[in-house]
Write a protein that holds these residues in place. Structure first.
Motif, PDB file in Angstrom:
ATOM      1  N   ARG A 161       0.820  -1.202   0.000  1.00  8.03           N
ATOM      2  CA  ARG A 161       0.000   0.000   0.000  1.00  8.03           C
ATOM      3  C   ARG A 161       0.860   1.260   0.000  1.00  8.03           C
ATOM      4  N   ILE A 162       0.230   2.326  -0.430  1.00 11.53           N
ATOM      5  CA  ILE A 162       0.816   3.664  -0.347  1.00 11.53           C
ATOM      6  C   ILE A 162      -0.030   4.401   0.677  1.00 11.53           C
ATOM      7  N   GLN A 163       0.606   4.845   1.726  1.00 10.01           N
ATOM      8  CA  GLN A 163      -0.110   5.545   2.792  1.00 10.01           C
ATOM      9  C   GLN A 163      -0.100   7.044   2.504  1.00 10.01           C
ATOM     10  N   VAL A 164      -1.285   7.615   2.329  1.00  4.80           N
ATOM     11  CA  VAL A 164      -1.408   9.050   2.083  1.00  4.80           C
ATOM     12  C   VAL A 164      -1.764   9.706   3.409  1.00  4.80           C
ATOM     13  N   ASP A 165      -0.832  10.457   3.960  1.00  6.45           N
ATOM     14  CA  ASP A 165      -1.045  11.102   5.251  1.00  6.45           C
ATOM     15  C   ASP A 165      -2.035  12.254   5.134  1.00  6.45           C
ATOM     16  N   ALA A 166      -2.741  12.512   6.204  1.00  5.16           N
ATOM     17  CA  ALA A 166      -3.726  13.590   6.228  1.00  5.16           C
ATOM     18  C   ALA A 166      -3.088  14.939   5.895  1.00  5.16           C
ATOM     19  N   ALA A 167      -1.832  15.124   6.267  1.00  5.14           N
ATOM     20  CA  ALA A 167      -1.160  16.404   6.042  1.00  5.14           C
ATOM     21  C   ALA A 167      -0.980  16.741   4.564  1.00  5.14           C
ATOM     22  N   ILE A 168      -0.941  15.732   3.701  1.00  4.19           N
ATOM     23  CA  ILE A 168      -0.750  16.010   2.270  1.00  4.19           C
ATOM     24  C   ILE A 168      -2.014  15.779   1.449  1.00  4.19           C
ATOM     25  N   SER A 169      -3.065  15.352   2.092  1.00  8.77           N
ATOM     26  CA  SER A 169      -4.334  15.090   1.411  1.00  8.77           C
ATOM     27  C   SER A 169      -5.189  16.352   1.395  1.00  8.77           C
ATOM     28  N   ALA A 198      -5.291   5.149   2.074  1.00  5.17           N
ATOM     29  CA  ALA A 198      -4.297   4.200   1.564  1.00  5.17           C
ATOM     30  C   ALA A 198      -4.694   3.766   0.168  1.00  5.17           C
ATOM     31  N   LEU A 199      -3.684   3.584  -0.673  1.00  6.02           N
ATOM     32  CA  LEU A 199      -3.866   3.065  -2.020  1.00  6.02           C
ATOM     33  C   LEU A 199      -3.215   1.688  -2.043  1.00  6.02           C
ATOM     34  N   TYR A 200      -3.948   0.689  -2.415  1.00  6.83           N
ATOM     35  CA  TYR A 200      -3.431  -0.682  -2.389  1.00  6.83           C
ATOM     36  C   TYR A 200      -3.012  -1.145  -3.777  1.00  6.83           C
ATOM     37  N   PHE A 201      -1.964  -1.951  -3.811  1.00 11.80           N
ATOM     38  CA  PHE A 201      -1.473  -2.499  -5.077  1.00 11.80           C
ATOM     39  C   PHE A 201      -1.076  -3.948  -4.855  1.00 11.80           C
ATOM     40  N   SER A 202      -1.117  -4.734  -5.925  1.00 13.25           N
ATOM     41  CA  SER A 202      -0.725  -6.131  -5.791  1.00 13.25           C
ATOM     42  C   SER A 202       0.786  -6.257  -5.942  1.00 13.25           C
ATOM     43  N   GLU A 203       1.310  -7.267  -5.306  1.00 17.90           N
ATOM     44  CA  GLU A 203       2.760  -7.475  -5.244  1.00 17.90           C
ATOM     45  C   GLU A 203       3.392  -7.637  -6.613  1.00 17.90           C
ATOM     46  N   ASP A 204       2.687  -8.254  -7.530  1.00 18.55           N
ATOM     47  CA  ASP A 204       3.263  -8.540  -8.846  1.00 18.55           C
ATOM     48  C   ASP A 204       2.770  -7.585  -9.938  1.00 18.55           C
ATOM     49  N   SER A 205       2.219  -6.453  -9.544  1.00 16.29           N
ATOM     50  CA  SER A 205       1.692  -5.497 -10.517  1.00 16.29           C
ATOM     51  C   SER A 205       2.800  -4.621 -11.105  1.00 16.29           C
ATOM     52  N   ALA A 206       2.485  -4.025 -12.237  1.00  9.69           N
ATOM     53  CA  ALA A 206       3.414  -3.061 -12.843  1.00  9.69           C
ATOM     54  C   ALA A 206       3.624  -1.886 -11.898  1.00  9.69           C
TER      55      ALA A 206
END
Length: 127
Positions: A56-64, A71-79
């Motif tokens: 995942r990519i954690q998007v903190d409240a301070a930059i949102s 959080a943005l989730y991605f699969s382990e084998d993704s591009a």
């Protein structure tokens, strides 16, 4: 930019233009296109935001813009995982995720993004 209102050909042109800039710009395209990440948010993400163990990519409240963490989730084998790994490689703690190296200021990242959208014919105001 709202990718739902552009044609498939425009999206493909934009992706090709991003690829010509580098892997970090392709990552920016993926974040904008697939996740709807705001430009102002993605250009403030740091390498520390990427959690490879939990995919995942954690998007903190301070930059949102909304002021809420997410959080943005991605699969382990993704591009996307491969692009994230390439963009995080060699980054200092707190180093910006996007932009070939830490010497590119966020303002310059936005200028590059605007140039790429202009070259792809998607900018509201062209160069």
């Amino acid at each position: 930019m709202n990718f739902r209102i552009v044609t498939r050909r425009q999206r493909q042109q934009f992706a090709a233009t991003c690829a010509a800039v580098g892997v970090w710009m392709m990552l920016a395209f993926e974040l904008a296109y697939k996740y709807g990440t705001r430009i102002s948010t993605m250009f403030r993400l740091t390498a520390d935001c990427v959690d490879f163990a939990n995919h995942r990519i954690q998007v903190d409240a301070a930059i949102s813009k909304s002021g809420r963490a997410s959080a943005l989730y991605f699969s382990e084998d993704s591009a996307l995982a491969g692009m994230l790994a390439a963009c995080c490689a060699g980054k200092a703690p707190g180093g910006l995720l996007l932009g070939g190296d830490d010497s590119i200021a966020p303002r310059n990242l936005l200028e590059i993004w605007e140039r790429v959208t202009c070259e792809a014919g998607l900018a509201r105001r062209c160069c």
